[in-house]
Design a protein around this motif. Structure first.
Motif, short mmCIF file in Angstrom:
data_model
loop_
_atom_site.label_atom_id
_atom_site.label_comp_id
_atom_site.label_asym_id
_atom_site.label_seq_id
_atom_site.Cartn_x
_atom_site.Cartn_y
_atom_site.Cartn_z
N ASP A 1 0.82 -1.21 0.00
CA ASP A 1 0.00 0.00 0.00
C ASP A 1 0.86 1.27 0.00
OD1 ASP A 1 -2.39 -1.20 -0.20
OD2 ASP A 1 -3.00 -0.95 1.89
N HIS B 1 2.30 0.64 -9.61
CA HIS B 1 0.90 1.01 -9.81
C HIS B 1 0.11 -0.22 -10.18
CE1 HIS B 1 3.06 1.31 -13.52
NE2 HIS B 1 3.61 2.45 -13.15
N GLY B 2 -1.19 -0.09 -10.01
CA GLY B 2 -2.06 -1.21 -10.31
C GLY B 2 -2.96 -1.53 -9.14
N ASP B 3 -3.69 -2.57 -9.27
CA ASP B 3 -4.61 -3.02 -8.23
C ASP B 3 -3.83 -3.61 -7.06
OD1 ASP B 3 -7.72 -4.12 -7.94
OD2 ASP B 3 -6.20 -5.41 -7.02
N ARG B 4 -4.08 -3.11 -5.86
CA ARG B 4 -3.27 -3.55 -4.71
C ARG B 4 -3.40 -5.04 -4.46
NH1 ARG B 4 -6.80 -3.27 -0.12
NH2 ARG B 4 -5.13 -2.92 1.37
N PHE B 5 -4.61 -5.55 -4.63
CA PHE B 5 -4.81 -6.99 -4.43
C PHE B 5 -4.01 -7.80 -5.44
CE2 PHE B 5 -7.23 -10.84 -5.48
CZ PHE B 5 -7.32 -11.42 -4.23
N LEU B 6 -4.17 -7.44 -6.70
CA LEU B 6 -3.49 -8.21 -7.74
C LEU B 6 -1.98 -8.07 -7.65
CD1 LEU B 6 -5.76 -7.71 -10.88
CD2 LEU B 6 -5.58 -9.66 -9.36
N LEU C 1 2.39 1.79 -3.38
CA LEU C 1 1.40 2.28 -4.34
C LEU C 1 1.16 3.77 -4.14
CD1 LEU C 1 -1.19 -0.64 -4.32
CD2 LEU C 1 0.03 0.20 -6.31
N ARG D 1 -13.13 -10.30 -11.50
CA ARG D 1 -12.05 -10.17 -12.48
C ARG D 1 -12.04 -11.33 -13.47
NH1 ARG D 1 -10.14 -8.94 -7.49
NH2 ARG D 1 -9.29 -6.86 -7.16
N GLU E 1 -3.24 -6.69 -16.20
CA GLU E 1 -2.63 -6.12 -15.00
C GLU E 1 -1.18 -6.58 -14.85
OE1 GLU E 1 -4.50 -4.17 -12.86
OE2 GLU E 1 -2.93 -3.84 -11.37
N ASP F 1 -8.40 -9.69 -17.46
CA ASP F 1 -8.07 -8.58 -16.55
C ASP F 1 -6.73 -8.86 -15.87
OD1 ASP F 1 -10.40 -7.31 -17.16
OD2 ASP F 1 -11.49 -7.97 -15.37
#
Lengths: 192, 192
Positions: free
Chosen positions: A138, A147-152, A141, B174, B182, B178
């Motif tokens: 986190d 960058h990108g989705d934190r979960f992924l 980011l 997702r 990512e 996706d």
DNA sequence: CATTTACACTAGCGCTTGCTTGGTTACTCT
DNA sequence: AGAGTAACCAAGCAAGCGCTAGTGTAAATG
């Protein structure tokens, strides 16, 4: 029988068990094999552990506790910059994974063999460890390091790291820290 | 006994076996469980397969053949630009992994249970598949899309991808594509 | 019509599995 | 010296394992 104590003998037995579990897999490792590796007879094994399940739980607990300790120490000792912390976390993960390798391979690939009770107990440990990762990711980011989705992102990074146990050769030319730096470089655009 | 043929019945049995192997693990899956799932008695199983090992080999062969076919098709059908090819390869990998999931989970996590003969045979298939990856990664490196050690980069990427089977929820928000986008974004600095 | 083939069944063999039992040894502490 | 305890062993049980042998039967094949 030695309930839940942490005698040095039991620790050593746990270490040997981890090695066998990696070599053969939990299911294929018989109590007779474990006993022989430990230099005792199969019946004597149940003086130290209630049953085979408990040996597995001991191996995994040992490994996860270590990972948690090392990661916390690494984060405590390093500066507050997100990049430094990210790199430290990746290094700590690889260091634990590849030095205390047997226990971690068991934790990663034999987790499903735990009975529900042990699994529930150990899940808390694992969650505590993953919480450290969530924090670090986190921050990275937010600082725009990645960058990108934190979960992924965290899943991908952990996947790449965990998979190293399948191919990494400790006798090869690369140190765990080399791997860590390469991975960080791979996901950080600013490194070009 | 049905040696090495590919009867539709055998294909269906292989599919069911894959499911059980994922659920229980190869070692814990007994021939009696397999037979029950297939609606026959355990003895009848050995009319279709020489032994339990051969069922495992059939499952893994099936999955790997599919992966190879899908990847080749994807690469054939797309443009020659390294970026397009890299994305196509990542997509193809995830598509196979997550639609033909059972077979691939078995291939990834039960490979060691293969006897040496079957393992040698199937290694060629897997090597052919990995060769596709090496090509795509090399082109991407040469074009400056990504940077780093070609060996490490491909291991990290494959690790991140393969690990998805441990957490990906097909009923979640997702799509596999996706995930692919990512991941490509994560490792390509130019995407910022 | 006779024979083969594909597929399923019943019954169980020989072996290994995790674990228990009952007892022995060696060491420590009072 | 005697009590207590941790660590071990020999022997074996009940259950489950992969797999085999022999048989039945309906559909395809000569």
């Amino acid at each position: 029988m030695n309930v839940m104590n942490a005698s040095p003998r039991r620790k050593e037995l746990t270490r040997l068990a981890a090695q066998l579990f990696v070599q053969e897999g939990f299911d294929r490792t018989t109590v007779r094999m474990l006993a022989q590796e430990m230099g005792i007879k199969s019946g004597s094994l149940f003086h130290h552990f209630k049953d085979k399940q408990e040996i597995l739980a001991a191996v995994i607990e040992e490994g996860t506790q270590n990972a948690l300790m090392i990661a916390r120490k690494a984060l405590d000792e390093c500066a507050a910059e997100p990049e430094v912390r990210l790199r430290a976390m990746v290094r700590a993960h690889l260091e634990t994974l590849l030095t205390d390798r047997n226990a971690h391979v068991v934790a990663l690939f034999e987790w499903r063999r735990l009975d529900p009770a042990a699994s529930a107990h150990l899940s808390h440990l694992r969650d505590a460890y993953e919480a450290l990762w969530v924090d670090v990711i986190d921050d990275a980011l937010e600082a725009g390091l990645i960058h990108g989705d934190r979960f992924l992102v965290s899943r991908f990074v952990l996947g790449a790291l965990n998979w190293t146990v399948r191919w990494y050769d400790p006798n090869g030319p690369r140190s765990p820290d080399d791997l860590a730096d390469e991975l960080v470089a791979m996901i950080m655009p600013t490194s070009a």
